[in-house]
Design a protein around this motif. Structure first.
Motif, short mmCIF file in Angstrom:
data_model
loop_
_atom_site.label_atom_id
_atom_site.label_comp_id
_atom_site.label_asym_id
_atom_site.label_seq_id
_atom_site.Cartn_x
_atom_site.Cartn_y
_atom_site.Cartn_z
N GLY A 16 1.13 -1.09 0.18
CA GLY A 16 0.13 0.13 -0.29
C GLY A 16 1.03 0.97 0.29
N LEU A 17 2.14 1.51 0.94
CA LEU A 17 3.15 2.47 0.70
C LEU A 17 3.46 2.00 -0.39
CD1 LEU A 17 4.90 1.82 4.07
CD2 LEU A 17 2.99 3.69 3.66
N VAL A 18 3.95 1.50 -0.96
CA VAL A 18 4.39 2.06 -2.37
C VAL A 18 3.55 2.26 -3.52
CG1 VAL A 18 5.30 0.58 -4.17
CG2 VAL A 18 6.45 -0.41 -2.49
N LEU A 19 2.98 1.52 -3.83
CA LEU A 19 1.55 2.60 -4.45
C LEU A 19 0.78 3.62 -4.34
CD1 LEU A 19 -0.99 -0.75 -4.62
CD2 LEU A 19 0.38 0.55 -6.17
N GLY A 20 1.02 3.95 -3.07
CA GLY A 20 0.42 5.36 -2.77
C GLY A 20 1.82 6.24 -2.85
N PHE A 21 3.61 5.66 -2.77
CA PHE A 21 4.16 7.45 -3.39
C PHE A 21 3.98 6.74 -4.67
CE2 PHE A 21 5.99 5.77 0.90
CZ PHE A 21 5.92 7.10 1.43
N VAL A 22 3.91 5.69 -5.32
CA VAL A 22 3.63 6.19 -7.13
C VAL A 22 2.69 7.55 -7.62
CG1 VAL A 22 3.03 4.61 -8.78
CG2 VAL A 22 4.73 3.35 -7.92
N SER A 23 1.58 7.30 -6.75
CA SER A 23 0.35 8.02 -6.58
C SER A 23 1.05 9.76 -6.11
CB SER A 23 -0.51 7.99 -6.37
OG SER A 23 -1.54 6.46 -6.60
N ILE A 24 1.65 9.24 -5.58
CA ILE A 24 1.63 10.63 -4.55
C ILE A 24 3.27 11.58 -5.57
CG2 ILE A 24 3.08 12.17 -2.95
CD1 ILE A 24 2.16 10.01 -1.14
N ALA A 25 3.96 10.20 -6.41
CA ALA A 25 5.78 11.40 -7.20
C ALA A 25 4.57 11.66 -8.37
CB ALA A 25 6.32 9.70 -7.34
N TYR A 26 3.51 11.10 -8.72
CA TYR A 26 2.82 11.57 -10.24
C TYR A 26 2.31 12.78 -9.75
CZ TYR A 26 -0.98 12.44 -12.86
OH TYR A 26 -1.77 12.80 -14.16
N MET A 27 1.52 12.97 -8.90
CA MET A 27 0.64 13.89 -8.11
C MET A 27 2.05 15.50 -8.04
SD MET A 27 -1.91 15.08 -4.95
CE MET A 27 -0.67 15.58 -3.33
N VAL A 28 3.20 15.00 -7.72
CA VAL A 28 3.88 16.41 -7.07
C VAL A 28 4.38 16.67 -8.38
CG1 VAL A 28 5.86 16.30 -6.43
CG2 VAL A 28 4.57 15.39 -5.19
N VAL A 29 4.78 15.53 -9.58
CA VAL A 29 5.53 15.67 -10.82
C VAL A 29 4.81 17.16 -11.67
CG1 VAL A 29 6.30 15.22 -13.24
CG2 VAL A 29 7.57 13.91 -11.19
N LEU A 53 2.56 11.17 -17.90
CA LEU A 53 3.07 10.61 -16.92
C LEU A 53 2.20 9.88 -16.02
CD1 LEU A 53 5.34 13.53 -15.68
CD2 LEU A 53 5.74 11.39 -16.24
N TRP A 54 0.66 10.50 -16.66
CA TRP A 54 -1.02 9.26 -16.03
C TRP A 54 -0.68 7.95 -16.46
CZ3 TRP A 54 -5.10 7.35 -18.85
CH2 TRP A 54 -6.15 7.63 -18.06
N ALA A 55 -0.60 8.52 -17.84
CA ALA A 55 -0.74 6.63 -18.21
C ALA A 55 0.31 5.90 -17.96
CB ALA A 55 -0.58 6.92 -19.83
N VAL A 56 1.58 6.08 -17.71
CA VAL A 56 2.51 5.66 -17.12
C VAL A 56 2.25 5.31 -15.77
CG1 VAL A 56 5.14 5.68 -16.38
CG2 VAL A 56 4.26 6.01 -18.50
N LEU A 58 -0.70 5.17 -14.37
CA LEU A 58 -2.62 4.40 -14.17
C LEU A 58 -1.07 2.82 -14.34
CD1 LEU A 58 -5.00 3.78 -14.04
CD2 LEU A 58 -5.46 3.82 -16.16
N ALA A 59 -0.83 2.36 -15.19
CA ALA A 59 0.12 1.12 -15.77
C ALA A 59 0.76 0.74 -14.81
CB ALA A 59 0.42 1.27 -17.31
N ALA A 60 1.48 1.57 -14.52
CA ALA A 60 2.29 0.92 -12.83
C ALA A 60 1.35 0.81 -11.93
CB ALA A 60 3.18 2.10 -12.85
N CYS A 61 0.31 1.31 -11.34
CA CYS A 61 -0.33 0.27 -9.93
C CYS A 61 -1.25 -0.16 -10.93
CB CYS A 61 -1.47 2.03 -9.80
SG CYS A 61 -0.26 3.34 -9.06
N ILE A 62 -1.09 -0.68 -11.71
CA ILE A 62 -2.23 -1.83 -12.08
C ILE A 62 -1.66 -3.04 -11.80
CG2 ILE A 62 -2.98 -2.96 -14.15
CD1 ILE A 62 -4.36 -0.32 -15.00
N LEU A 63 0.11 -2.50 -12.77
CA LEU A 63 0.77 -4.23 -13.20
C LEU A 63 1.43 -4.25 -11.67
CD1 LEU A 63 2.96 -2.82 -16.52
CD2 LEU A 63 1.14 -5.10 -15.46
#
Length: 185
Positions: A16-29, A53-56, A58-63
């Motif tokens: 959950g932390l990993v997925l949250g940090f991926v989303s946070i990194a996207y939001m910050v960028v 970046l959004w598509a990447v 989304l794909a990263a979170c799904i995978l």
């Protein structure tokens, strides 16, 4: 039974932390790139970059979620589809809490002017189409926007993760196939 729940919740925290940090990194960028966007060609390029970046993300979170579900199933051979689904739901909840909490901190403390400037832009764009009562109602809702954004993000992210967990957990662990030649050997 209680040990299994604790195990699922404990194991779901790190993914959950990993997925949250991926989303946070996207939001910050994207928030940083939006500050760089000017007008004309720069704004179009930033918009294209944000979409990519959004598509990447989304794909990263799904995978990543699929990977975490498979890894959970391999670490826990007794886990059936239901337990894998519950693990995915817990992972999605942790991720949603982290992302929504960061969003709340961002709009309250890091960039508190973001919501008010977005509201001013919206009001300026639509002021000719709204009466004074609607404009006043929109201005009155501005103080509640951080809480609305927090709960909207929390619900959306958790539901998205829950649906993905439901889809992926159907085949994790792989369904046991009966061997039709088992008795003939």
């Amino acid at each position: 039974m209680a040990e299994e729940r604790i195990n699922i919740w404990n194991e779901a925290a790190v993914p959950g932390l990993v997925l949250g940090f991926v989303s946070i990194a996207y939001m910050v960028v994207t928030m940083l790139t939006s500050k760089l966007a000017g007008t004309g060609a720069t704004a179009v390029l930033i918009g294209i970059l944000d979409f990519v970046l959004w598509a990447v993300k989304l794909a990263a979170c799904i995978l990543l979620l699929r990977h975490f579900l498979l890894a959970f199933s391999k670490r826990n051979p007794s886990a059936d589809n239901r337990k894998v689904f519950h693990f995915g739901m817990a992972t999605a909840l942790f991720s949603a809490l982290l992302y929504s909490g960061f969003y709340l901190v961002y709009v309250l403390y890091i960039d508190p002017e973001m919501l008010s400037s977005a509201m001013e832009t919206a009001l300026a764009s639509y002021s000719g189409m709204m009466d004074s009562g609607t404009l006043a109602a929109m201005q009155d809702i501005l103080p509640d926007m951080p809480a609305i954004g927090f709960f909207s993000n929390l619900i959306w992210c958790w539901l998205f993760g829950t649906v993905l967990s439901s889809i992926f957990s159907r085949n994790i662990p792989a369904p046991v196939q009966d061997d039709p030649f088992k008795d003939n050997q």
